[in-house]
Motif scaffolding. Structure first.
Motif, PDB file in Angstrom:
ATOM      1  N   ASP A 212       5.713 -20.664  29.991  1.00 39.83           N
ATOM      2  CA  ASP A 212       5.222 -19.408  30.555  1.00 39.83           C
ATOM      3  C   ASP A 212       4.111 -19.704  31.551  1.00 39.83           C
ATOM      4  O   ASP A 212       3.327 -20.633  31.355  1.00 39.83           O
ATOM      5  CB  ASP A 212       4.657 -18.490  29.461  1.00 39.83           C
ATOM      6  CG  ASP A 212       5.748 -17.826  28.639  1.00 39.83           C
ATOM      7  OD1 ASP A 212       6.940 -17.986  28.957  1.00 39.83           O
ATOM      8  OD2 ASP A 212       5.399 -17.147  27.662  1.00 39.83           O
ATOM      9  N   ARG A 213       4.028 -18.902  32.596  1.00 39.27           N
ATOM     10  CA  ARG A 213       2.976 -19.062  33.593  1.00 39.27           C
ATOM     11  C   ARG A 213       1.634 -18.570  33.050  1.00 39.27           C
ATOM     12  O   ARG A 213       0.584 -19.096  33.386  1.00 39.27           O
ATOM     13  CB  ARG A 213       3.349 -18.288  34.868  1.00 39.27           C
ATOM     14  CG  ARG A 213       2.476 -18.605  36.046  1.00 39.27           C
ATOM     15  CD  ARG A 213       3.055 -18.063  37.337  1.00 39.27           C
ATOM     16  NE  ARG A 213       4.324 -18.665  37.706  1.00 39.27           N
ATOM     17  CZ  ARG A 213       4.468 -19.834  38.336  1.00 39.27           C
ATOM     18  NH1 ARG A 213       3.417 -20.516  38.683  1.00 39.27           N
ATOM     19  NH2 ARG A 213       5.656 -20.298  38.645  1.00 39.27           N
ATOM     20  N   LEU A 214       1.692 -17.545  32.191  1.00 38.90           N
ATOM     21  CA  LEU A 214       0.475 -16.968  31.601  1.00 38.90           C
ATOM     22  C   LEU A 214       0.341 -17.433  30.157  1.00 38.90           C
ATOM     23  O   LEU A 214       1.336 -17.573  29.449  1.00 38.90           O
ATOM     24  CB  LEU A 214       0.546 -15.437  31.633  1.00 38.90           C
ATOM     25  CG  LEU A 214       0.781 -14.805  33.007  1.00 38.90           C
ATOM     26  CD1 LEU A 214       1.003 -13.303  32.860  1.00 38.90           C
ATOM     27  CD2 LEU A 214      -0.387 -15.087  33.928  1.00 38.90           C
ATOM     28  N   TRP A 215      -0.906 -17.635  29.721  1.00 36.83           N
ATOM     29  CA  TRP A 215      -1.141 -18.031  28.332  1.00 36.83           C
ATOM     30  C   TRP A 215      -0.779 -16.857  27.415  1.00 36.83           C
ATOM     31  O   TRP A 215      -1.140 -15.712  27.688  1.00 36.83           O
ATOM     32  CB  TRP A 215      -2.600 -18.443  28.120  1.00 36.83           C
ATOM     33  CG  TRP A 215      -2.774 -19.032  26.764  1.00 36.83           C
ATOM     34  CD1 TRP A 215      -3.273 -18.417  25.660  1.00 36.83           C
ATOM     35  CD2 TRP A 215      -2.417 -20.349  26.354  1.00 36.83           C
ATOM     36  NE1 TRP A 215      -3.244 -19.270  24.572  1.00 36.83           N
ATOM     37  CE2 TRP A 215      -2.726 -20.464  24.976  1.00 36.83           C
ATOM     38  CE3 TRP A 215      -1.861 -21.447  27.004  1.00 36.83           C
ATOM     39  CZ2 TRP A 215      -2.492 -21.630  24.245  1.00 36.83           C
ATOM     40  CZ3 TRP A 215      -1.642 -22.615  26.276  1.00 36.83           C
ATOM     41  CH2 TRP A 215      -1.954 -22.690  24.916  1.00 36.83           C
ATOM     42  N   PRO A 216      -0.049 -17.112  26.325  1.00 36.92           N
ATOM     43  CA  PRO A 216       0.387 -16.036  25.433  1.00 36.92           C
ATOM     44  C   PRO A 216      -0.785 -15.328  24.742  1.00 36.92           C
ATOM     45  O   PRO A 216      -1.672 -15.983  24.203  1.00 36.92           O
ATOM     46  CB  PRO A 216       1.253 -16.736  24.398  1.00 36.92           C
ATOM     47  CG  PRO A 216       1.451 -18.116  24.890  1.00 36.92           C
ATOM     48  CD  PRO A 216       0.426 -18.410  25.920  1.00 36.92           C
ATOM     49  N   ARG A 217      -0.740 -14.026  24.760  1.00 30.75           N
ATOM     50  CA  ARG A 217      -1.769 -13.185  24.165  1.00 30.75           C
ATOM     51  C   ARG A 217      -1.936 -13.506  22.677  1.00 30.75           C
ATOM     52  O   ARG A 217      -0.976 -13.582  21.932  1.00 30.75           O
ATOM     53  CB  ARG A 217      -1.341 -11.727  24.323  1.00 30.75           C
ATOM     54  CG  ARG A 217      -2.475 -10.778  24.462  1.00 30.75           C
ATOM     55  CD  ARG A 217      -1.956  -9.387  24.741  1.00 30.75           C
ATOM     56  NE  ARG A 217      -1.980  -9.158  26.177  1.00 30.75           N
ATOM     57  CZ  ARG A 217      -1.234  -8.307  26.802  1.00 30.75           C
ATOM     58  NH1 ARG A 217      -0.373  -7.572  26.162  1.00 30.75           N
ATOM     59  NH2 ARG A 217      -1.351  -8.152  28.108  1.00 30.75           N
ATOM     60  N   GLY A 218      -3.185 -13.710  22.269  1.00 28.98           N
ATOM     61  CA  GLY A 218      -3.489 -13.919  20.860  1.00 28.98           C
ATOM     62  C   GLY A 218      -3.210 -15.319  20.332  1.00 28.98           C
ATOM     63  O   GLY A 218      -3.427 -15.593  19.156  1.00 28.98           O
ATOM     64  N   MET A 219      -2.726 -16.211  21.160  1.00 31.77           N
ATOM     65  CA  MET A 219      -2.387 -17.571  20.727  1.00 31.77           C
ATOM     66  C   MET A 219      -3.539 -18.516  21.075  1.00 31.77           C
ATOM     67  O   MET A 219      -4.012 -18.518  22.198  1.00 31.77           O
ATOM     68  CB  MET A 219      -1.106 -18.022  21.437  1.00 31.77           C
ATOM     69  CG  MET A 219      -0.657 -19.435  21.135  1.00 31.77           C
ATOM     70  SD  MET A 219      -0.254 -19.817  19.417  1.00 31.77           S
ATOM     71  CE  MET A 219       0.994 -18.612  19.025  1.00 31.77           C
ATOM     72  N   THR A 220      -3.971 -19.290  20.084  1.00 28.05           N
ATOM     73  CA  THR A 220      -5.003 -20.292  20.358  1.00 28.05           C
ATOM     74  C   THR A 220      -4.329 -21.614  20.712  1.00 28.05           C
ATOM     75  O   THR A 220      -3.169 -21.852  20.358  1.00 28.05           O
ATOM     76  CB  THR A 220      -5.919 -20.521  19.141  1.00 28.05           C
ATOM     77  OG1 THR A 220      -5.143 -21.120  18.090  1.00 28.05           O
ATOM     78  CG2 THR A 220      -6.542 -19.206  18.659  1.00 28.05           C
ATOM     79  N   LYS A 221      -5.062 -22.463  21.383  1.00 33.99           N
ATOM     80  CA  LYS A 221      -4.507 -23.773  21.736  1.00 33.99           C
ATOM     81  C   LYS A 221      -4.208 -24.604  20.492  1.00 33.99           C
ATOM     82  O   LYS A 221      -3.228 -25.338  20.451  1.00 33.99           O
ATOM     83  CB  LYS A 221      -5.450 -24.513  22.680  1.00 33.99           C
ATOM     84  CG  LYS A 221      -5.466 -23.830  24.028  1.00 33.99           C
ATOM     85  CD  LYS A 221      -6.268 -24.560  25.065  1.00 33.99           C
ATOM     86  CE  LYS A 221      -6.175 -23.727  26.337  1.00 33.99           C
ATOM     87  NZ  LYS A 221      -6.721 -24.325  27.491  1.00 33.99           N
ATOM     88  N   VAL A 222      -5.034 -24.444  19.461  1.00 34.59           N
ATOM     89  CA  VAL A 222      -4.802 -25.166  18.206  1.00 34.59           C
ATOM     90  C   VAL A 222      -3.499 -24.694  17.562  1.00 34.59           C
ATOM     91  O   VAL A 222      -2.661 -25.503  17.145  1.00 34.59           O
ATOM     92  CB  VAL A 222      -5.996 -24.986  17.237  1.00 34.59           C
ATOM     93  CG1 VAL A 222      -5.678 -25.531  15.858  1.00 34.59           C
ATOM     94  CG2 VAL A 222      -7.243 -25.653  17.807  1.00 34.59           C
TER      95      VAL A 222
END
Length: 120
Positions: free
Chosen positions: A26-36
């Protein structure tokens, strides 16, 4: 010749050992998802559809075939595809991760099929 098994999965589904190399497409970071929580090996935002194409399509199932045609054209012009095919070559299993709610009508389906076509 790609030897990797290529899967797709929602980013919100629990990661598993069977995922292998995990790539967010995805081009945008997913809402509510942390990198961990994402447990990514790579963020392949350069493989995602352009913002204009994504916004124009708006995940309308009736326009999916048209979207797929335009997205495949973008991928044909994308220099990052060849780089990613090299990554696929070095992995046993690769899971393309996406945030869309529809598991059948999303850009990761088009990307997976496109990548598989490149190695046939």
């Amino acid at each position: 010749m790609m030897s990797a098994i290529l899967k797709i999965k929602r980013i919100y589904a629990a990661p598993g050992a069977e995922d292998g190399y995990r790539v967010l497409v995805d081009r945008l970071w997913p809402r509510g998802m942390t990198k961990v929580d994402a447990q990514l090996d790579q963020w392949g935002k350069s493989l995602a559809p352009s913002s204009d194409l994504r916004k124009g399509w708006n995940h309308d199932p009736e326009r999916f075939a048209e979207f797929a045609r335009f997205y495949r054209r973008e991928l044909d012009q994308n220099p990052h595809v060849d780089e990613f095919l090299e990554v696929l070559d070095a992995q046993q299993t690769v899971t393309l991760l996406y945030a869309a709610k529809d598991e059948k009508v999303n850009h990761a389906v088009v990307l997976r099929d496109y990548l598989l076509d490149q190695v046939d």
